[in-house]
Design a protein around this motif. Structure first.
Motif, PDB file in Angstrom:
ATOM      1  N   CYS A   1      60.698  33.634 -64.002  1.00 41.29           N
ATOM      2  CA  CYS A   1      60.569  33.536 -65.577  1.00 41.29           C
ATOM      3  C   CYS A   1      61.589  31.665 -65.300  1.00 41.29           C
ATOM      4  O   CYS A   1      61.272  31.196 -65.921  1.00 41.29           O
ATOM      5  CB  CYS A   1      60.665  34.297 -66.258  1.00 41.29           C
ATOM      6  N   HIS A   2      62.975  31.527 -64.761  1.00 36.48           N
ATOM      7  CA  HIS A   2      63.488  30.482 -65.045  1.00 36.48           C
ATOM      8  C   HIS A   2      63.647  30.545 -63.944  1.00 36.48           C
ATOM      9  O   HIS A   2      64.342  31.260 -63.032  1.00 36.48           O
ATOM     10  CB  HIS A   2      64.538  31.029 -66.006  1.00 36.48           C
ATOM     11  N   SER A   3      63.006  29.068 -63.417  1.00 34.50           N
ATOM     12  CA  SER A   3      63.824  28.457 -62.182  1.00 34.50           C
ATOM     13  C   SER A   3      64.287  27.007 -62.045  1.00 34.50           C
ATOM     14  O   SER A   3      64.108  26.470 -63.332  1.00 34.50           O
ATOM     15  CB  SER A   3      62.736  28.250 -61.213  1.00 34.50           C
ATOM     16  N   ARG A   4      64.423  26.316 -61.424  1.00 32.86           N
ATOM     17  CA  ARG A   4      65.285  24.569 -61.658  1.00 32.86           C
ATOM     18  C   ARG A   4      64.674  24.344 -60.292  1.00 32.86           C
ATOM     19  O   ARG A   4      64.142  24.539 -59.172  1.00 32.86           O
ATOM     20  CB  ARG A   4      66.749  24.894 -61.234  1.00 32.86           C
TER      21      ARG A   4
ATOM     22  N   TYR B   1      65.248  22.551 -65.371  1.00 32.11           N
ATOM     23  CA  TYR B   1      65.289  24.070 -65.764  1.00 32.11           C
ATOM     24  C   TYR B   1      63.527  24.052 -66.232  1.00 32.11           C
ATOM     25  O   TYR B   1      62.519  22.653 -67.097  1.00 32.11           O
ATOM     26  CB  TYR B   1      65.763  24.770 -66.505  1.00 32.11           C
ATOM     27  N   THR B   2      62.461  24.728 -65.218  1.00 32.89           N
ATOM     28  CA  THR B   2      61.417  25.381 -65.442  1.00 32.89           C
ATOM     29  C   THR B   2      62.084  26.738 -67.101  1.00 32.89           C
ATOM     30  O   THR B   2      62.442  27.897 -66.030  1.00 32.89           O
ATOM     31  CB  THR B   2      60.248  25.122 -65.345  1.00 32.89           C
ATOM     32  N   HIS B   3      60.667  27.588 -67.370  1.00 32.59           N
ATOM     33  CA  HIS B   3      61.266  28.039 -68.422  1.00 32.59           C
ATOM     34  C   HIS B   3      59.642  28.792 -68.415  1.00 32.59           C
ATOM     35  O   HIS B   3      58.825  28.322 -69.377  1.00 32.59           O
ATOM     36  CB  HIS B   3      61.625  28.405 -69.597  1.00 32.59           C
ATOM     37  N   CYS B   4      59.270  30.080 -68.532  1.00 28.73           N
ATOM     38  CA  CYS B   4      58.501  30.817 -68.821  1.00 28.73           C
ATOM     39  C   CYS B   4      57.947  30.732 -70.261  1.00 28.73           C
ATOM     40  O   CYS B   4      57.011  30.915 -71.068  1.00 28.73           O
ATOM     41  CB  CYS B   4      58.054  32.122 -68.382  1.00 28.73           C
ATOM     42  N   THR B   5      58.730  30.489 -70.752  1.00 25.57           N
ATOM     43  CA  THR B   5      58.668  30.880 -72.398  1.00 25.57           C
ATOM     44  C   THR B   5      58.622  29.757 -73.318  1.00 25.57           C
ATOM     45  O   THR B   5      58.328  29.686 -74.341  1.00 25.57           O
ATOM     46  CB  THR B   5      60.303  31.046 -73.092  1.00 25.57           C
ATOM     47  N   ASP B   6      58.477  29.022 -72.383  1.00 28.12           N
ATOM     48  CA  ASP B   6      58.084  27.013 -72.717  1.00 28.12           C
ATOM     49  C   ASP B   6      56.845  27.110 -72.574  1.00 28.12           C
ATOM     50  O   ASP B   6      56.116  26.603 -72.063  1.00 28.12           O
ATOM     51  CB  ASP B   6      59.155  26.131 -72.398  1.00 28.12           C
ATOM     52  N   THR B   7      56.046  28.530 -73.253  1.00 32.03           N
ATOM     53  CA  THR B   7      54.035  28.089 -73.259  1.00 32.03           C
ATOM     54  C   THR B   7      53.846  26.716 -73.383  1.00 32.03           C
ATOM     55  O   THR B   7      52.548  26.779 -72.996  1.00 32.03           O
ATOM     56  CB  THR B   7      54.323  29.103 -74.505  1.00 32.03           C
ATOM     57  N   THR B   8      53.780  25.819 -74.397  1.00 35.85           N
ATOM     58  CA  THR B   8      53.102  24.473 -74.068  1.00 35.85           C
ATOM     59  C   THR B   8      53.855  23.519 -73.288  1.00 35.85           C
ATOM     60  O   THR B   8      53.124  22.432 -73.474  1.00 35.85           O
ATOM     61  CB  THR B   8      53.793  24.233 -75.541  1.00 35.85           C
ATOM     62  N   GLY B   9      55.156  23.512 -72.591  1.00 36.91           N
ATOM     63  CA  GLY B   9      54.800  22.943 -71.583  1.00 36.91           C
ATOM     64  C   GLY B   9      55.218  23.377 -69.924  1.00 36.91           C
ATOM     65  O   GLY B   9      53.908  23.510 -69.669  1.00 36.91           O
TER      66      GLY B   9
ATOM     67  N   GLN C   1      52.251  43.603 -59.432  1.00 37.36           N
ATOM     68  CA  GLN C   1      53.522  43.465 -59.686  1.00 37.36           C
ATOM     69  C   GLN C   1      52.818  41.823 -61.393  1.00 37.36           C
ATOM     70  O   GLN C   1      53.107  41.038 -60.715  1.00 37.36           O
ATOM     71  CB  GLN C   1      53.869  42.002 -59.550  1.00 37.36           C
ATOM     72  N   GLY C   2      52.236  42.133 -62.278  1.00 39.02           N
ATOM     73  CA  GLY C   2      52.026  41.803 -63.704  1.00 39.02           C
ATOM     74  C   GLY C   2      53.385  41.480 -64.882  1.00 39.02           C
ATOM     75  O   GLY C   2      53.385  41.334 -65.754  1.00 39.02           O
ATOM     76  N   PHE C   3      54.331  41.164 -63.635  1.00 34.58           N
ATOM     77  CA  PHE C   3      55.668  40.466 -64.202  1.00 34.58           C
ATOM     78  C   PHE C   3      56.621  39.147 -63.828  1.00 34.58           C
ATOM     79  O   PHE C   3      55.617  39.046 -62.683  1.00 34.58           O
ATOM     80  CB  PHE C   3      56.712  41.776 -64.851  1.00 34.58           C
ATOM     81  N   TRP C   4      56.937  38.782 -64.236  1.00 36.43           N
ATOM     82  CA  TRP C   4      57.900  38.003 -63.922  1.00 36.43           C
ATOM     83  C   TRP C   4      59.147  38.427 -63.032  1.00 36.43           C
ATOM     84  O   TRP C   4      60.119  39.451 -63.557  1.00 36.43           O
ATOM     85  CB  TRP C   4      58.978  37.110 -65.183  1.00 36.43           C
ATOM     86  N   GLN C   5      58.963  38.157 -61.843  1.00 36.99           N
ATOM     87  CA  GLN C   5      60.126  38.802 -60.718  1.00 36.99           C
ATOM     88  C   GLN C   5      61.948  38.145 -60.645  1.00 36.99           C
ATOM     89  O   GLN C   5      61.701  37.428 -61.390  1.00 36.99           O
ATOM     90  CB  GLN C   5      59.505  38.638 -59.472  1.00 36.99           C
ATOM     91  N   VAL C   6      62.320  38.730 -60.740  1.00 38.44           N
ATOM     92  CA  VAL C   6      64.171  38.266 -60.955  1.00 38.44           C
ATOM     93  C   VAL C   6      64.487  38.140 -59.198  1.00 38.44           C
ATOM     94  O   VAL C   6      64.465  38.400 -58.760  1.00 38.44           O
ATOM     95  CB  VAL C   6      64.477  39.770 -61.945  1.00 38.44           C
TER      96      VAL C   6
ATOM     97  N   GLN D   1      70.776  33.654 -63.625  1.00 41.21           N
ATOM     98  CA  GLN D   1      71.849  32.846 -63.873  1.00 41.21           C
ATOM     99  C   GLN D   1      71.168  31.707 -64.873  1.00 41.21           C
ATOM    100  O   GLN D   1      71.549  31.468 -65.535  1.00 41.21           O
ATOM    101  CB  GLN D   1      72.113  32.124 -62.214  1.00 41.21           C
ATOM    102  N   ILE D   2      70.165  31.285 -64.268  1.00 38.74           N
ATOM    103  CA  ILE D   2      69.428  30.862 -65.203  1.00 38.74           C
ATOM    104  C   ILE D   2      69.316  31.010 -66.319  1.00 38.74           C
ATOM    105  O   ILE D   2      69.640  30.007 -67.628  1.00 38.74           O
ATOM    106  CB  ILE D   2      68.254  29.777 -64.706  1.00 38.74           C
TER     107      ILE D   2
END
Length: 242
Positions: free
Chosen positions: A18-21, A48-56, A99-104, A110-111
């Protein structure tokens, strides 16, 4: 200890978190090979990129996850644990997991901590379960053996309905000879609203308003008696307190 008796489709080098840099100067490094290392470090500003930023940035995240889960079932069969796809040896791998979920991984954790995030919040805000239900409903997977989701309290029943009514499993009959299944049925409603209907808002207003009024009357009477002082020594004569 027990383990999953199937192919997990956990490809370490292809995980979608879900989160990466990333570094903004990475795209130009291949073109600017003559640039010295000091200048490269100055240009490479972390983002950073976030899966929660659904419009970005989350749009690309979701597209990557869609490709990941599709490859888990639609690729060529392979028993390589680091390759996505169904198993070739079904005796050794009787199940195939999607695996239909965000891997960790360590970086995403950390992010996520830096941005006060958690798994349930990421799952809800990114609407990943809703998208997985849509993919299953539209027949994007060649075969479904085990479908893994996070936070199944959110749209878990919708996924269960879609999988249960997939063609070959439904027992509902329509006017024809074939059972209604798959996209012949209406996709479950996954719109979640936490707003109460107007009638319940009115009921709650009346109840809480009545409680406030009762407490106010009780406090008023208590202060009134307190101001009048002790009552034991007072006598009432002809309607007057003496």
């Amino acid at each position: 200890y027990a383990s999953f008796c199937g192919k997990a489709n956990w490809a370490q080098d292809q995980l979608v978190s879900c989160h990466s840099r990333y570094y903004r100067g990475q795209q130009q490094q291949g073109e600017d090979n003559d640039r010295d290392e000091g200048n490269n470090n100055a240009q490479n500003q972390v983002s950073y990129t976030h899966c929660t930023d659904t419009t970005g940035t989350g749009v690309g995240k979701m597209a990557s996850l869609q490709a990941y889960v599709s490859a888990s079932t639609n690729n060529e069969a392979s028993d390589d644990p680091n390759s996505l796809g169904p198993p070739a040896d079904e005796y050794y791998y009787p199940f195939n997991q999607i695996q239909g979920f965000w891997q960790v991984d360590a970086t995403s954790v950390q992010i996520g901590i830096m941005h006060a995030s958690n798994l349930l919040d990421d799952n809800k805000r990114s609407r990943v379960n809703e998208e997985m239900v849509r993919m299953a409903y539209r027949g994007k997977f060649n075969a479904i053996s085990v479908f893994a989701l996070d936070n199944v309290a959110l749209n878990g029943n919708a996924m269960f309905s879609v999988l249960r009514n997939a063609c070959g499993q439904s027992v509902i009959k329509d006017d024809g000879n074939d059972p209604a299944c798959g996209m012949d049925l209406v996709m479950p409603n996954m719109q979640v609203s936490h707003k109460l209907p107007l009638v319940w808002n009115i009921v709650l207003f009346v109840i809480y308003g009545s409680l406030v009024l009762m407490v106010s009357i009780m406090l008023f009477q208590a202060f009134k008696l307190r101001n009048e002082g002790p009552q034991e020594h007072r006598l009432i004569c002809h309607g007057h307190v003496v």
